[in-house]
Design a protein around this motif. Structure first.
Motif, mmCIF file in Angstrom:
data_model
loop_
_atom_site.group_PDB
_atom_site.id
_atom_site.type_symbol
_atom_site.label_atom_id
_atom_site.label_comp_id
_atom_site.label_asym_id
_atom_site.label_seq_id
_atom_site.Cartn_x
_atom_site.Cartn_y
_atom_site.Cartn_z
ATOM 1 N N ALA A 1 81.736 56.984 33.803
ATOM 2 C CA ALA A 1 80.974 57.843 33.125
ATOM 3 C C ALA A 1 81.074 57.356 31.571
ATOM 4 N N VAL A 2 82.039 57.011 31.139
ATOM 5 C CA VAL A 2 82.034 56.395 29.788
ATOM 6 C C VAL A 2 81.308 55.030 29.710
ATOM 7 N N ARG A 3 81.285 54.142 30.716
ATOM 8 C CA ARG A 3 80.971 53.027 30.732
ATOM 9 C C ARG A 3 79.210 53.368 30.821
ATOM 10 N N ARG A 4 79.041 54.158 31.622
ATOM 11 C CA ARG A 4 77.451 54.353 31.533
ATOM 12 C C ARG A 4 76.966 54.693 30.273
ATOM 13 N N SER A 5 77.634 55.519 29.600
ATOM 14 C CA SER A 5 77.034 56.354 28.335
ATOM 15 C C SER A 5 77.281 55.087 27.275
ATOM 16 N N ARG A 6 78.079 54.171 27.415
ATOM 17 C CA ARG A 6 78.077 52.712 26.449
ATOM 18 C C ARG A 6 76.779 52.169 26.748
ATOM 19 N N LEU A 7 76.697 51.993 27.947
ATOM 20 C CA LEU A 7 75.589 51.223 28.369
ATOM 21 C C LEU A 7 74.156 51.801 27.600
ATOM 22 N N GLN A 8 73.925 52.936 27.908
ATOM 23 C CA GLN A 8 72.795 53.786 27.213
ATOM 24 C C GLN A 8 72.660 53.343 25.798
ATOM 25 N N HIS A 9 73.724 53.346 25.068
ATOM 26 C CA HIS A 9 74.013 53.153 23.684
ATOM 27 C C HIS A 9 73.522 51.557 23.323
ATOM 28 N N VAL A 10 73.723 50.780 24.194
ATOM 29 C CA VAL A 10 73.361 49.396 24.036
ATOM 30 C C VAL A 10 71.689 49.162 24.371
ATOM 31 N N ALA A 11 71.259 50.071 25.062
ATOM 32 C CA ALA A 11 69.817 50.102 25.507
ATOM 33 C C ALA A 11 68.894 50.889 24.269
ATOM 34 N N VAL A 12 69.769 51.651 23.530
ATOM 35 C CA VAL A 12 69.273 52.194 22.217
ATOM 36 C C VAL A 12 69.201 50.987 21.398
ATOM 37 N N SER A 13 70.219 50.238 21.220
ATOM 38 C CA SER A 13 70.188 49.165 20.058
ATOM 39 C C SER A 13 69.252 48.247 20.569
ATOM 40 N N GLY A 14 68.806 47.854 21.963
ATOM 41 C CA GLY A 14 67.924 46.869 22.188
ATOM 42 C C GLY A 14 66.546 47.420 21.946
ATOM 43 N N LEU A 15 66.504 48.797 21.976
ATOM 44 C CA LEU A 15 64.872 49.277 21.770
ATOM 45 C C LEU A 15 64.722 49.207 20.383
ATOM 46 N N GLU A 16 65.609 49.667 19.652
ATOM 47 C CA GLU A 16 65.645 49.333 18.046
ATOM 48 C C GLU A 16 65.191 47.815 17.538
ATOM 49 N N THR A 17 65.976 47.079 18.022
ATOM 50 C CA THR A 17 65.578 45.409 17.569
ATOM 51 C C THR A 17 64.317 44.962 18.180
ATOM 52 N N SER A 18 63.989 45.586 19.245
ATOM 53 C CA SER A 18 62.753 45.095 19.837
ATOM 54 C C SER A 18 61.620 45.913 19.444
ATOM 55 N N MET A 19 61.710 46.801 18.829
ATOM 56 C CA MET A 19 60.450 47.528 18.297
ATOM 57 C C MET A 19 59.743 48.371 19.586
ATOM 58 N N ARG A 20 60.573 48.682 20.619
ATOM 59 C CA ARG A 20 59.879 49.420 21.725
ATOM 60 C C ARG A 20 59.746 50.594 21.412
ATOM 61 N N THR A 21 59.158 51.399 22.030
ATOM 62 C CA THR A 21 59.041 53.087 22.073
ATOM 63 C C THR A 21 59.446 53.655 23.065
ATOM 64 N N VAL A 22 59.859 52.911 24.476
ATOM 65 C CA VAL A 22 60.134 53.720 25.515
ATOM 66 C C VAL A 22 61.735 53.205 25.857
ATOM 67 N N LEU A 23 62.622 54.334 25.818
ATOM 68 C CA LEU A 23 64.106 53.841 26.215
ATOM 69 C C LEU A 23 64.145 53.919 27.515
ATOM 70 N N PRO A 24 64.730 52.552 28.075
ATOM 71 C CA PRO A 24 64.692 52.375 29.551
ATOM 72 C C PRO A 24 66.044 53.263 30.095
ATOM 73 N N CYS A 25 65.958 53.990 31.084
ATOM 74 C CA CYS A 25 66.871 54.911 31.498
ATOM 75 C C CYS A 25 67.928 53.935 32.312
ATOM 76 N N ILE A 26 69.469 54.089 31.976
ATOM 77 C CA ILE A 26 70.356 53.476 32.648
ATOM 78 C C ILE A 26 70.868 54.718 33.550
ATOM 79 N N ALA A 27 70.471 54.152 34.977
ATOM 80 C CA ALA A 27 70.656 55.069 36.058
ATOM 81 C C ALA A 27 72.179 55.150 36.331
ATOM 82 N N ASP A 28 72.449 56.396 37.118
ATOM 83 C CA ASP A 28 73.834 56.419 37.669
ATOM 84 C C ASP A 28 73.946 55.133 38.739
ATOM 85 N N CYS A 29 75.134 54.753 38.765
ATOM 86 C CA CYS A 29 75.469 53.615 39.939
ATOM 87 C C CYS A 29 75.178 54.051 41.177
ATOM 88 N N VAL A 30 74.415 53.244 41.931
ATOM 89 C CA VAL A 30 74.265 53.696 43.260
ATOM 90 C C VAL A 30 74.841 52.910 44.490
#
Lengths: 240, 240
Positions: free
Chosen positions: A119-148
């Motif tokens: 769960a910790v790793r997933r939450s870290r990945l979601q933070h990485v996605a926020v950082s990617g969104l901010e630098t790329s000027m995107r407006t939709v945050l990609p979801c990091i899904a639960d590992c399946v």
């Protein structure tokens, strides 16, 4: 220039308030001052233009000057299913795929997967996605899904118009041979460093996935992932 | 499976000897034993199949069973000119671009470049290229050129059938609009994190470069570089 993530902003907000790390980032790292005009997004498609009215290290406030819907988003939904990778690999994949424009990253397990997902790793990945969104000027945050599981991955294929799989054992078809230009959504699947087993490829094919090659050179999984996302978006007309 | 770099091997060699780090890597990391069959390359196009005859930590010897010319190399020459990047950025670009299949990486200076290039740094980058060659099973080691000035970059354009430049200020053309499918060689140019100045873009255009867009999302330079290399190789039919 970057866009600041304000997940709690309502689409019709007149004022936006940043706290925590974002406030610190705006005030200390970017050194913004009251009066500066910046961009913010709710991560659900709205881009706000803001004039900063108060800038503190733990609280930043801005007045909304204008709003646009999804100015930088791809028109097509491209999701990346990536087999778990060891170490920094998956974070690198999430960052690059977010910048390029994915709608979602779905980590999954496969026969030759050696890494684990907490769960910790997933939450870290979601933070990485926020950082990617901010630098790329995107407006939709990609979801990091639960590992399946691999089964779970096959189950998710029905949500997309098409599924394409990069496979080093394929040598006849490239992406342009398998990805229809007129789909609205595509699930792009990339295996672990050790590759997919033949059984896994057969099961993907039987479930309707199209298998393609990235050429005779062997790519690290992270390189394969960013390449596959770029090629899908390019094929669909969403990359320039 | 990887390919081991043997820069001193002659194309008609009957025996290949590895020393130094490669010997250590083969014996200690990959734990190969006498009798194992492995691949090696001289980095100039020859792939050797070897049967190992002696495996020591500082010296490994193998007998050549067979040779092939450039089995995994692209048919087209795609060189990447990358403005210097700070920190790990350029090494990341060299690794990814090598895997994908570039013929050369040309670091260059531009108005908004903040990093510097030392001889040590260049030699480190050449090591990164060797590692990219080994994991991707390539047989031609991309050259890491001396860092050139912006003038020097313009000067090198004549060596290629075409030069394409990724530019965020361009919004009409994508790669497919500017890159002819029938060129044999292309120089792909990617700017620094701060982008090119308008003057620089004008000078590139006047010298004959074609400018294209990677879409409305802003990419880090490292992401832009790997994307541009992938799109050029894909366009020329060298990526699957």
């Amino acid at each position: 220039m970057e866009i600041f993530f304000a997940p709690e902003a309502m689409p019709d907000a007149e004022t936006i308030i940043f706290g925590g790390n974002t406030a610190r980032h705006i005030s200390r790292v970017m050194r913004h001052r009251p009066g500066d005009v910046v961009k913010a997004t709710d991560g659900r498609g709205t881009e706000f233009e803001l004039k900063l009215t108060a800038v503190g290290v733990s609280r930043v406030e801005g007045r909304v000057l204008g709003r646009r819907m999804r100015p930088t988003e791809p028109r097509h939904k491209v999701a990346l299913a990536q087999a778990l990778l060891k170490g920094r690999g998956l974070a690198q994949v999430v960052e690059t795929a977010t910048e390029l424009g994915v709608s979602e990253v779905i980590p999954f397990l496969s026969e030759r997967t050696v890494a684990k997902m907490s769960a910790v790793r997933r939450s870290r990945l979601q933070h990485v996605a926020v950082s990617g969104l901010e630098t790329s000027m995107r407006t939709v945050l990609p979801c990091i899904a639960d590992c399946v599981s691999f089964e779970g991955l096959l189950g998710r294929m029905t949500e997309f118009d098409m599924t394409v799989v990069a496979y080093e054992g394929e040598c006849r078809f490239g992406i342009d041979d398998v990805l229809d230009k007129d789909v609205r959504s595509v699930l792009a699947v990339v295996g672990p460093e050790g590759g997919f087993s033949e059984l896994e490829i057969d099961r993907l094919k039987v479930t309707g996935a199209k298998v393609f090659s990235l050429g005779p050179r062997r790519l690290r999984a992270a390189t394969a992932a960013s390449t596959v996302v770029a090629l899908c978006l390019q094929r669909l007309g969403d990359l320039g």
